[in-house]
Design a protein around this motif. Structure first.
Motif, PDB file in Angstrom:
ATOM      1  N   ALA A  26       0.832  -1.207   0.000  1.00 34.08           N
ATOM      2  CA  ALA A  26       0.000   0.000   0.000  1.00 34.08           C
ATOM      3  C   ALA A  26       0.866   1.255   0.000  1.00 34.08           C
ATOM      4  CB  ALA A  26      -0.931  -0.005   1.207  1.00 34.08           C
ATOM      5  N   LYS A  27       1.950   1.227   0.747  1.00 34.29           N
ATOM      6  CA  LYS A  27       2.827   2.412   0.812  1.00 34.29           C
ATOM      7  C   LYS A  27       3.482   2.670  -0.541  1.00 34.29           C
ATOM      8  CE  LYS A  27       6.366   4.669   3.501  1.00 34.29           C
ATOM      9  NZ  LYS A  27       7.180   4.636   4.713  1.00 34.29           N
ATOM     10  N   SER A  28       4.001   1.633  -1.181  1.00 31.50           N
ATOM     11  CA  SER A  28       4.645   1.832  -2.480  1.00 31.50           C
ATOM     12  C   SER A  28       3.624   2.244  -3.539  1.00 31.50           C
ATOM     13  CB  SER A  28       5.418   0.588  -2.912  1.00 31.50           C
ATOM     14  OG  SER A  28       4.561  -0.513  -3.083  1.00 31.50           O
ATOM     15  N   THR A  29       2.385   1.772  -3.416  1.00 31.11           N
ATOM     16  CA  THR A  29       1.332   2.196  -4.329  1.00 31.11           C
ATOM     17  C   THR A  29       1.024   3.676  -4.108  1.00 31.11           C
ATOM     18  OG1 THR A  29       0.419  -0.024  -4.412  1.00 31.11           O
ATOM     19  CG2 THR A  29      -1.047   1.752  -5.079  1.00 31.11           C
ATOM     20  N   GLY A  30       1.058   4.124  -2.874  1.00 29.63           N
ATOM     21  CA  GLY A  30       0.881   5.549  -2.575  1.00 29.63           C
ATOM     22  C   GLY A  30       1.965   6.387  -3.228  1.00 29.63           C
ATOM     23  N   THR A  31       3.205   5.916  -3.144  1.00 27.60           N
ATOM     24  CA  THR A  31       4.319   6.631  -3.771  1.00 27.60           C
ATOM     25  C   THR A  31       4.119   6.710  -5.286  1.00 27.60           C
ATOM     26  OG1 THR A  31       5.795   5.898  -1.999  1.00 27.60           O
ATOM     27  CG2 THR A  31       6.835   6.656  -4.048  1.00 27.60           C
ATOM     28  N   MET A  32       3.702   5.600  -5.882  1.00 27.28           N
ATOM     29  CA  MET A  32       3.448   5.570  -7.323  1.00 27.28           C
ATOM     30  C   MET A  32       2.328   6.540  -7.691  1.00 27.28           C
ATOM     31  SD  MET A  32       1.508   3.066  -9.889  1.00 27.28           S
ATOM     32  CE  MET A  32       0.336   2.919  -8.630  1.00 27.28           C
ATOM     33  N   HIS A  33       1.224   6.514  -6.921  1.00 24.27           N
ATOM     34  CA  HIS A  33       0.102   7.396  -7.209  1.00 24.27           C
ATOM     35  C   HIS A  33       0.503   8.867  -7.077  1.00 24.27           C
ATOM     36  CE1 HIS A  33      -2.988   4.012  -6.479  1.00 24.27           C
ATOM     37  NE2 HIS A  33      -2.877   4.229  -7.773  1.00 24.27           N
ATOM     38  N   LYS A  34       1.312   9.172  -6.078  1.00 25.42           N
ATOM     39  CA  LYS A  34       1.782  10.550  -5.926  1.00 25.42           C
ATOM     40  C   LYS A  34       2.564  10.966  -7.168  1.00 25.42           C
ATOM     41  CE  LYS A  34       4.556  13.687  -3.216  1.00 25.42           C
ATOM     42  NZ  LYS A  34       5.563  13.845  -2.177  1.00 25.42           N
ATOM     43  N   GLY A  35       3.428  10.075  -7.649  1.00 27.53           N
ATOM     44  CA  GLY A  35       4.215  10.362  -8.845  1.00 27.53           C
ATOM     45  C   GLY A  35       3.357  10.585 -10.081  1.00 27.53           C
TER      46      GLY A  35
ATOM     47  N   MET B 147      -1.873  11.817  -8.599  1.00 25.16           N
ATOM     48  CA  MET B 147      -3.195  11.472  -8.076  1.00 25.16           C
ATOM     49  C   MET B 147      -3.246  11.770  -6.579  1.00 25.16           C
ATOM     50  SD  MET B 147      -4.198   8.043 -10.124  1.00 25.16           S
ATOM     51  CE  MET B 147      -5.921   8.321  -9.745  1.00 25.16           C
ATOM     52  N   SER B 148      -4.365  12.299  -6.146  1.00 24.87           N
ATOM     53  CA  SER B 148      -4.529  12.602  -4.723  1.00 24.87           C
ATOM     54  C   SER B 148      -4.994  11.367  -3.965  1.00 24.87           C
ATOM     55  CB  SER B 148      -5.552  13.726  -4.537  1.00 24.87           C
ATOM     56  OG  SER B 148      -6.857  13.259  -4.807  1.00 24.87           O
ATOM     57  N   ASN B 149      -4.779  11.404  -2.677  1.00 19.41           N
ATOM     58  CA  ASN B 149      -5.254  10.322  -1.819  1.00 19.41           C
ATOM     59  C   ASN B 149      -6.786  10.243  -1.881  1.00 19.41           C
ATOM     60  OD1 ASN B 149      -3.802   8.380  -0.226  1.00 19.41           O
ATOM     61  ND2 ASN B 149      -4.835   9.168   1.570  1.00 19.41           N
TER      62      ASN B 149
ATOM     63  N   VAL C 112      -2.028   3.900   5.305  1.00 19.11           N
ATOM     64  CA  VAL C 112      -0.718   3.420   4.846  1.00 19.11           C
ATOM     65  C   VAL C 112      -0.416   3.999   3.471  1.00 19.11           C
ATOM     66  CG1 VAL C 112       0.653   1.376   4.280  1.00 19.11           C
ATOM     67  CG2 VAL C 112      -0.874   1.342   6.264  1.00 19.11           C
ATOM     68  N   HIS C 113      -1.398   4.006   2.596  1.00 21.14           N
ATOM     69  CA  HIS C 113      -1.235   4.564   1.242  1.00 21.14           C
ATOM     70  C   HIS C 113      -0.756   6.005   1.337  1.00 21.14           C
ATOM     71  CE1 HIS C 113      -2.677   6.392  -2.555  1.00 21.14           C
ATOM     72  NE2 HIS C 113      -2.443   5.216  -3.068  1.00 21.14           N
ATOM     73  N   LYS C 114      -1.386   6.783   2.208  1.00 16.89           N
ATOM     74  CA  LYS C 114      -1.043   8.200   2.375  1.00 16.89           C
ATOM     75  C   LYS C 114       0.385   8.379   2.890  1.00 16.89           C
ATOM     76  CE  LYS C 114      -2.997  12.482   4.098  1.00 16.89           C
ATOM     77  NZ  LYS C 114      -4.133  13.082   4.802  1.00 16.89           N
ATOM     78  N   SER C 115       0.880   7.416   3.654  1.00 15.85           N
ATOM     79  CA  SER C 115       2.253   7.516   4.170  1.00 15.85           C
ATOM     80  C   SER C 115       3.277   7.421   3.056  1.00 15.85           C
ATOM     81  CB  SER C 115       2.510   6.448   5.229  1.00 15.85           C
ATOM     82  OG  SER C 115       2.638   5.156   4.642  1.00 15.85           O
ATOM     83  N   GLY C 116       2.852   6.954   1.872  1.00 13.36           N
ATOM     84  CA  GLY C 116       3.742   6.880   0.731  1.00 13.36           C
ATOM     85  C   GLY C 116       3.858   8.187  -0.028  1.00 13.36           C
ATOM     86  N   TYR C 117       3.042   9.180   0.321  1.00 17.64           N
ATOM     87  CA  TYR C 117       3.064  10.474  -0.347  1.00 17.64           C
ATOM     88  C   TYR C 117       4.190  11.335   0.171  1.00 17.64           C
ATOM     89  CZ  TYR C 117      -1.265   9.987  -2.970  1.00 17.64           C
ATOM     90  OH  TYR C 117      -2.206   9.592  -3.870  1.00 17.64           O
TER      91      TYR C 117
END
Length: 138
Positions: A83-92, A95-97, A133-138
């Motif tokens: 989930a964290k790495s997916t958050g990092t990818m989405h930020k890149g 895309m917003s949380n 957890v996703h947001k922690s990747g941002y």
């Protein structure tokens, strides 16, 4: 916000039912529910110009759905790094949380359609934790 053992068992039972045929099939169901909203659909370059009636069976959508189901599967099994790495990818991707949070409604719709509406409270709790957890990747 950890799930209790009973909540996790409920999630796993519903997940097993949803993904029994394949992650591609489950992912397609989730994305068909998600992409019904034109505002959400507009965020997907690969899908935004495809008429809704042409989405079922679309190979790109099924492949993307499989990726999403793979991340969810890992998360359900305790891999928060997915989930964290997916958050990092989405930020890149810019895309917003909040945009990712729209997935909740699609998951709930698919759970209800599969007769697993009773699992929704446990899934909501799981999804809340996923989004933290996703947001922690941002």
């Amino acid at each position: 916000m950890a799930l209790s053992a009973a909540e996790l068992a409920t999630v796993k039972q519903a997940w097993a039912k949803l993904t029994a045929s394949s992650f591609e099939d489950a992912g397609e169901k989730v994305f068909l529910a998600l992409l019904k909203d034109p505002n959400i659909k507009a965020n997907f370059k690969k899908f935004k110009d495809i008429p809704e009636a042409s989405l079922p069976g679309n190979a790109d959508m099924r492949a993307h759905g499989k990726k999403v189901c793979t991340v969810l599967d890992k998360f359900i099994k305790g891999d928060e790094g997915a989930a964290k790495s997916t958050g990092t990818m989405h930020k890149g991707l810019g895309m917003s949380n909040d945009q990712i949070g729209a997935m909740r409604g699609a998951l709930v719709a698919v759970l209800n359609d599969a007769g697993e509406g009773g699992a929704v409270p446990a899934w909501n709790k799981l999804f809340d934790h996923f989004m933290e957890v996703h947001k922690s990747g941002y």
